[in-house]
Scaffold this active site. Structure first.
Site, PDB file in Angstrom:
ATOM      1  N   GLU A 158      18.632  -0.310   4.951  1.00 41.44           N
ATOM      2  CA  GLU A 158      17.356  -0.377   5.663  1.00 41.44           C
ATOM      3  C   GLU A 158      17.335  -1.506   6.688  1.00 41.44           C
ATOM      4  OE1 GLU A 158      15.273   1.907   5.478  1.00 41.44           O
ATOM      5  OE2 GLU A 158      15.718   2.945   3.596  1.00 41.44           O
ATOM      6  N   HIS A 186      18.490   1.960   0.136  1.00 40.30           N
ATOM      7  CA  HIS A 186      18.037   3.148  -0.576  1.00 40.30           C
ATOM      8  C   HIS A 186      19.246   4.008  -0.936  1.00 40.30           C
ATOM      9  CE1 HIS A 186      13.535   3.204   0.511  1.00 40.30           C
ATOM     10  NE2 HIS A 186      13.576   3.485  -0.770  1.00 40.30           N
ATOM     11  N   CYS A 245       9.092   0.585  -2.591  1.00 40.06           N
ATOM     12  CA  CYS A 245      10.341   0.011  -2.071  1.00 40.06           C
ATOM     13  C   CYS A 245      10.085  -0.801  -0.807  1.00 40.06           C
ATOM     14  CB  CYS A 245      11.368   1.110  -1.799  1.00 40.06           C
ATOM     15  SG  CYS A 245      12.100   1.745  -3.325  1.00 40.06           S
ATOM     16  N   ARG A 283       2.219   7.968  -1.219  1.00 42.36           N
ATOM     17  CA  ARG A 283       2.118   9.433  -1.273  1.00 42.36           C
ATOM     18  C   ARG A 283       1.775   9.887  -2.687  1.00 42.36           C
ATOM     19  NH1 ARG A 283       5.742  12.951  -2.819  1.00 42.36           N
ATOM     20  NH2 ARG A 283       7.467  11.488  -2.790  1.00 42.36           N
TER      21      ARG A 283
HETATM   22  N1  PCA Z   1      12.024   4.263  -4.924  1.00 47.80           N
HETATM   23  C1  PCA Z   1      10.636   4.211  -4.499  1.00 47.80           C
HETATM   24  C2  PCA Z   1      10.015   3.134  -5.346  1.00 47.80           C
HETATM   25  C3  PCA Z   1      10.957   2.875  -6.456  1.00 47.80           C
HETATM   26  C4  PCA Z   1      12.210   3.548  -6.067  1.00 47.80           C
HETATM   27  O1  PCA Z   1      13.285   3.481  -6.663  1.00 47.80           O
HETATM   28  C5  PCA Z   1      10.489   3.999  -2.993  1.00 47.80           C
HETATM   29  O2  PCA Z   1      11.375   4.418  -2.237  1.00 47.80           O
HETATM   30  O3  PCA Z   1       9.496   3.426  -2.559  1.00 47.80           O
END
Ligand code: PCA
Length: 216
Positions: A80, A168, A143, A90
């Site tokens: 990111e 991610h 996140c 959401r």
């Molecule tokens: N993914 C979510 C929150 C926790 C996770 O592992 C996100 O992308 O916000």
């Protein structure tokens, strides 16, 4: 010895597991170069997740922090670029809260950039055979919330050399089996990829200049 903090999240949205926790916990205690990895789990809860992150930062004083989260539907490791100052959920978090268009920090800046060498990480992940890309959005759920909280905490510590950012990761194959058509990545590859991201970060003070943008 330097400390590298890796965080993963507890499961959310009806998933039995969260690949981010499964991957980082496999690296807990590992020595990478002159650093030792500490892996910790964060709650998938607005507010509490940042509180926990801040207490980890205060206690561990990590030179590098990489927060990791699940992004079901993505096909690659997503390094990111930017955290934005907004919560817009959401779905409800694990305590049932669903903030809409709320700032994370009332008087905070609109956004923070990752201070990880994101281009070098993507380059090295690809070299190692791990699908990866720079991502221009970490979303607006927990996140991004934690990523913003992390960068807000680290901002005054930049000069002291504390760095951090967010990655991610896709579903694990066993999760994707319940989401037909969605891409997945094996746990082994995720672990290798996160280890590589740490190696590259420790070895790279200044990011490389490589194309990593998107048209849309
Ligand atoms: N993914 C979510 C929150 C926790 C996770 O592992 C996100 O992308 O916000």
């Amino acid at each position: 010895m330097r400390t590298v903090l890796l965080t993963g999240f507890e499961p959310f949205e009806n998933e039995p597991i969260n690949p981010s926790w499964e991957a980082v916990r496999a690296l807990d205690g590992e020595r990478i170069g002159d650093a030792v990895v500490v892996a910790r789990q964060l709650p998938c809860v607005f507010g509490a997740a940042i509180d926990e992150m801040e207490s980890l930062l205060l206690n561990l004083k990590p030179a590098v922090t990489i927060a990791v989260g699940q992004a079901g539907g993505r096909a690659e490791m997503s390094v990111e670029r930017v955290a934005i100052n907004v919560d817009d959920a959401r779905v409800p978090d694990n305590l049932g809260e669903q903030p809409i268009d709320q700032p994370i920090c009332e008087d905070g800046v609109a956004a923070y950039f990752s201070t990880l060498p994101i281009k070098a990480i993507v380059r090295d992940l690809r070299k190692a055979g791990v699908p990866a890309a720079v991502s221009q959005t970490a979303g607006t759920f927990v996140c991004n919330h934690v990523f913003y909280g992390l960068m807000n905490f680290l901002d005054p510590l930049l000069a002291a050399g504390w760095r951090g950012g967010f990655i991610h990761i896709p579903y694990l194959p066993e999760q994707a089996a319940h989401h037909p058509g969605q891409p997945s990545m094996s746990l082994d590859m995720m672990i290798r990829g996160i280890r590589q991201a740490v190696v590259t970060t420790l070895a790279t003070e200044v990011d490389v200049r490589e194309q990593g943008g998107q048209l849309h």
